[in-house]
Write an enzyme that holds these catalytic residues in place. Structure first.
Site, mmCIF file in Angstrom:
data_model
loop_
_atom_site.group_PDB
_atom_site.id
_atom_site.type_symbol
_atom_site.label_atom_id
_atom_site.label_comp_id
_atom_site.label_asym_id
_atom_site.label_seq_id
_atom_site.Cartn_x
_atom_site.Cartn_y
_atom_site.Cartn_z
ATOM 1 N N HIS A 359 0.898 -1.142 -0.079
ATOM 2 C CA HIS A 359 0.318 -0.142 0.588
ATOM 3 C C HIS A 359 0.936 1.107 0.149
ATOM 4 O O HIS A 359 0.683 2.666 -0.231
ATOM 5 C CB HIS A 359 -0.865 -0.048 1.288
ATOM 6 C CG HIS A 359 -0.836 -0.023 1.944
ATOM 7 N ND1 HIS A 359 0.414 -1.414 3.188
ATOM 8 C CD2 HIS A 359 -0.458 0.807 3.360
ATOM 9 C CE1 HIS A 359 0.175 -0.869 4.373
ATOM 10 N NE2 HIS A 359 0.539 0.360 4.881
ATOM 11 N N ASP A 360 1.904 1.258 0.630
ATOM 12 C CA ASP A 360 2.794 2.091 0.848
ATOM 13 C C ASP A 360 4.277 2.619 -0.126
ATOM 14 O O ASP A 360 5.309 3.090 0.330
ATOM 15 C CB ASP A 360 2.973 3.103 2.019
ATOM 16 C CG ASP A 360 2.034 3.524 3.269
ATOM 17 O OD1 ASP A 360 1.279 4.143 2.287
ATOM 18 O OD2 ASP A 360 2.245 3.882 4.147
ATOM 19 N N LYS A 363 6.255 5.429 -1.425
ATOM 20 C CA LYS A 363 6.861 6.066 -0.439
ATOM 21 C C LYS A 363 8.764 6.086 -1.042
ATOM 22 O O LYS A 363 9.375 6.704 -0.457
ATOM 23 C CB LYS A 363 6.453 5.477 1.271
ATOM 24 C CG LYS A 363 5.687 5.857 1.279
ATOM 25 C CD LYS A 363 5.361 5.283 2.852
ATOM 26 C CE LYS A 363 3.883 6.871 3.724
ATOM 27 N NZ LYS A 363 3.938 6.321 5.146
ATOM 28 N N HIS A 388 3.196 9.704 -3.233
ATOM 29 C CA HIS A 388 2.955 8.630 -2.960
ATOM 30 C C HIS A 388 2.048 7.496 -3.129
ATOM 31 O O HIS A 388 2.291 6.548 -3.823
ATOM 32 C CB HIS A 388 3.784 8.530 -1.528
ATOM 33 C CG HIS A 388 2.608 7.924 -0.404
ATOM 34 N ND1 HIS A 388 2.294 8.588 0.261
ATOM 35 C CD2 HIS A 388 2.704 6.797 -0.316
ATOM 36 C CE1 HIS A 388 0.986 8.330 0.940
ATOM 37 N NE2 HIS A 388 1.127 7.144 1.028
ATOM 38 N N HIS A 414 -5.749 4.048 -1.104
ATOM 39 C CA HIS A 414 -5.940 3.309 -0.168
ATOM 40 C C HIS A 414 -5.996 5.118 0.845
ATOM 41 O O HIS A 414 -6.501 4.995 2.447
ATOM 42 C CB HIS A 414 -4.521 2.913 0.515
ATOM 43 C CG HIS A 414 -3.910 3.368 1.117
ATOM 44 N ND1 HIS A 414 -2.848 3.868 -0.626
ATOM 45 C CD2 HIS A 414 -2.858 3.599 2.072
ATOM 46 C CE1 HIS A 414 -1.654 3.932 0.506
ATOM 47 N NE2 HIS A 414 -1.858 3.701 1.563
ATOM 48 N N HIS A 415 -5.717 5.912 0.110
ATOM 49 C CA HIS A 415 -5.771 7.554 0.940
ATOM 50 C C HIS A 415 -6.832 8.426 0.563
ATOM 51 O O HIS A 415 -7.746 9.212 0.924
ATOM 52 C CB HIS A 415 -4.115 8.320 0.730
ATOM 53 C CG HIS A 415 -2.927 7.887 1.461
ATOM 54 N ND1 HIS A 415 -3.585 7.846 2.671
ATOM 55 C CD2 HIS A 415 -2.006 7.437 1.142
ATOM 56 C CE1 HIS A 415 -2.245 7.465 3.421
ATOM 57 N NE2 HIS A 415 -1.426 6.729 2.528
ATOM 58 N N ASP A 443 -4.754 -0.015 7.739
ATOM 59 C CA ASP A 443 -3.402 1.142 7.887
ATOM 60 C C ASP A 443 -3.561 1.836 9.367
ATOM 61 O O ASP A 443 -2.939 2.592 10.828
ATOM 62 C CB ASP A 443 -2.976 2.037 6.429
ATOM 63 C CG ASP A 443 -1.645 2.610 7.027
ATOM 64 O OD1 ASP A 443 -1.012 2.447 7.430
ATOM 65 O OD2 ASP A 443 -1.790 3.967 5.880
#
Length: 505
Positions: A359-360, A363, A388, A414-415, A443
Site C-alpha cells: 500500500h505504501d 514512499k 506517494h 488507500h488515501h 492502516d
C-alpha cells in the site's frame, strides 16, 4: 388340465432381493408357441453364472415400444414376418437408426427365408446372425446364445471402459483446475463419487473421508471427524501407509497420495465390492491426483515466495520510514479479517491480503528529508508526500499478475476518503475500490496505535473515538461497524504481532 408343460424356475421361489439379475433376451415373434418352446429350451441356461431374463413381444410395434424403454437388452431373437412381411427388418432399422443402440445383438429367425433372402438381409441390415427356424436345434440355440452373449458382454465391457476413461479425463480436468489444497480435496472427493457411478458398476451411498498425515497423526479434512493416531486408525489405512500405495479390500479402498509437502489418504467405503474395472480406473485417477497435488505444491511454493517478497518490500518501505516492518504484517492480517467478515471467498481474501503490504510502496519515491521529518510537514512538503499514492499505483500498474493489479489499486486508493476529501483523485463512497477502503481503515487503525518517528502510540479508547468520529467521513461506515463489532479479533492480531519503536528518541 391341458398337456402344456408347467415350468417352475428355482429363481421364482427366491425373494426378489436375492434373485440375481440375468441377461435380458427378447423374443419377438407372432407365434406364441415359438416363445414357449424357446423359453423351455433355455430355462436352465446360464452364461457367466447369470441366468436369462426373457422379454416377450408378439409384433413389431410391441417390440419397438419395449426396446425404447429397455436399453439393456443383450439379445434380440427376431422374427422377420409378423404383422407385415418385413416387420422384423423395420425393428432392426428402429433399433440401429432411431435408438442408436449398437450393442444389442440381433439374430433374425425366419420360417420363410424366401421372404427375406439371407444375402440381401445381411448386406443391407445391421444384424449379427440369420437363422432358419428349422435349423435351430436345442444345442444350436444354446451355442447361438453363448456366442451372442459373449459378444454383447465384451462390447459392454469395452464401452464401460471407454465411459470410465472419459470420466477419468473429465474428473482429472476438474482436479487440475484447483489451485488450493482445500478446493483440491473437495474436488477430488466430488470427482471420485462421480467416477464410481459408472453404468455397469454403480456404487451407491459412497462414504469417503480425506486425511492429511502429520507426524503419525491423521488429520481429517473437510469433516468434523476426530484426529486419529495412525496406530489407532483402521487397518486398511495403516496398510496403505506401510505399503505406500493404494489398497483395495472388498467394499473399501484407500487412495494414497504423497509429495514433498502433502501426504493425503482418501478412505472410501461402498455398498458392494469393487470390481477390476473400478480398481483399474481408480488407480489411473490416483496417478492424476498425485500430479495435480504436485501442482498444488508448486502453486503454494510460488504463493509463499510471492508473500515473502511482498512482505520484504513492505518492510523495506517501512524501515526507510523508520517504522517496524511488522506494521505491514498487521495491516495484511487486518485486511484478511475484513475480507472474511465481508464474506469473500478464501482465494479472494488471500489475494487481497498478499497485496496489502504494497500500500505504501510509493514512499520509495519520496525524498528522505520529507519522509523522515520528525515535525509537521509544510504545505509544499505535504503535497510531495501525497504523491506517494499515485507513485505506488504507477509502479505496480501494467502487470499481468493479479497480485500486482490489486496492489496497484490499493496503493492508489488507500488515501481516498468516504466523503471525497482524500487523495489522489478525490473519489467518494462506493467509487473508492473496496480493497482501498479496507486497507485505509486497517492502516490508520494500526498507525494510530503504533509508535512512529513523529508520534507515540495513541491509547485504544482515543483510537476508537477517532474511528467512530470518522465513520462516513474518512471511513466506509460498514467497515467501521464490522471492526467495532469484532474488535477483539483485531486486538488479538495486534497483540500477537507487537513491535518495538525503532526510531530516534
Amino acid at each position: 388340465m391341458d398337456d402344456q408343460i408347467l415350468i417352475i424356475d428355482d429363481d421364482d421361489l427366491l425373494p426378489p432381493q436375492e434373485r440375481q439379475a440375468g441377461w435380458k433376451v427378447m423374443i419377438v415373434d407372432d407365434e406364441p408357441e415359438v416363445h414357449r418352446i424357446t423359453k423351455i429350451t433355455l430355462s436352465k441356461f446360464e452364461f457367466d453364472n447369470k441366468p436369462i431374463d426373457f422379454l416377450h413381444a408378439y409384433s413389431a410395434a410391441e417390440a419397438k415400444a419395449l426396446l425404447a424403454t429397455t436399453p439393456d437388452v443383450a439379445l434380440l431373437l427376431l422374427d422377420v414376418v409378423m404383422e407385415a412381411d418385413h416387420a422384423g427388418l423395420e425393428v432392426v432399422k428402429f433399433v440401429r437408426d432411431e435408438l442408436q443402440n449398437k450393442m444389442v445383438r440381433i439374430v433374425l429367425r425366419t420360417g420363410q427365408p424366401g421372404q427375406a433372402p439371407e444375402d440381401d438381409v445381411v448386406t443391407n441390415y445391421d444384424i449379427n446372425d440369420y437363422k432358419d427356424k428349422t435349423e435351430l436345434t436345442s444345442q444350436k440355440l444354446r451355442t447361438l446364445l453363448r456366442a451372442s452373449l459373449r459378444s454383447y458382454r465384451d462390447i459392454r465391457t469395452l464401452e464401460s471402459n471407454r465411459q470410465g476413461l472419459e470420466k477419468v479425463i473429465e474428473a482429472s480436468k476438474g482436479i487440475f483446475e484447483q489451485r488450493a489444497l482445500r478446493q483440491f480435496v473437495e474436488g477430488a472427493q466430488t470427482q471420485l463419487s462421480a467416477l464410481l457411478n459408472l453404468e455397469e458398476s454403480q456404487i451407491y451411498d459412497v462414504k469417503h473421508l480425506a486425511y492429511e498425515v502429520r507426524d503419525q497423526v491423521l488429520e481429517p479434512l473437510l469433516s468434523d471427524e476426530p484426529v486419529l493416531r495412525l496406530s489407532e486408525a483402521p487397518a486398511i489405512l495403516r496398510h496403505a501407509m506401510s505399503k505406500e500405495t493404494n489398497v483395495y479390500d472388498g467394499n473399501q479402498m484407500v487412495l494414497y497420495c504423497q509429495n514433498a509437502r502433502h501426504h493425503l489418504l482418501f478412505h472410501i467405503e461402498t455398498t458392494r465390492p469393487l470390481n477390476q474395472m473400478d480398481t483399474g480406473l481408480l488407480s489411473l485417477f490416483t496417478e492424476n491426483i498425485i500430479v495435480a497435488l504436485e501442482n498444488i505444491r508448486l502453486n503454494e511454493v510460488i504463493g509463499d515466495n510471492q508473500r515473502e517478497i511482498i512482505y520484504r518490500i513492505g518492510e523495506l518501505v517501512e524501515t526507510r520510514s523508520k517504522e517496524s516492518g511488522l506494521h505491514v504484517k498487521r495491516v495484511a492480517l487486518y485486511t484478511e479479517l475484513f475480507c472474511q467478515l465481508l464474506g469473500m471467498n478464501e482465494e479472494r481474501c488471500e489475494l487481497i491480503k498478499r497485496a496489502s503490504p504494497l500500500h505504501d510502496i510509493g514512499k520509495v519515491g519520496i525524498p528522505d528529508a520529507i519522509l523522515h521529518k520528525p515535525g509537521k510537514l509544510t504545505p509544499e512538503e505535504w503535497e510531495i508526500m501525497k504523491t506517494h499514492a499515485q507513485l505506488g499505483q504507477d509502479m505496480l500498474s501494467g502487470s499481468d499478475l493479479a497480485l500486482f493489479q490489486i496492489g496497484a489499486t490499493i496503493a492508489g486508493s488507500h488515501h481516498e476518503k468516504w466523503n471525497g476529501s482524500g487523495y489522489p483523485r478525490g473519489l467518494s463512497g462506493d467509487a473508492i475500490p473496496l480493497e482501498g477502503r479496507i486497507v485505509a481503515l486497517a492502516d490508520v487503525f494500526d498507525a494510530l496505535g503504533s509508535d512512529r518517528c513523529y508520534k507515540q502510540a495513541w491509547p485504544l479508547d482515543r483510537v476508537l473515538e477517532l474511528i467512530e468520529a470518522e465513520r462516513g467521513q474518512h471511513f466506509d461506515p460498514q467497515l467501521v461497524t464490522l471492526m467495532l463489532a469484532n474488535l477483539d479479533k483485531f486486538l488479538d492480531i495486534r497483540e500477537q504481532h507487537k513491535d518495538i519503536y525503532v526510531g530516534e528518541h
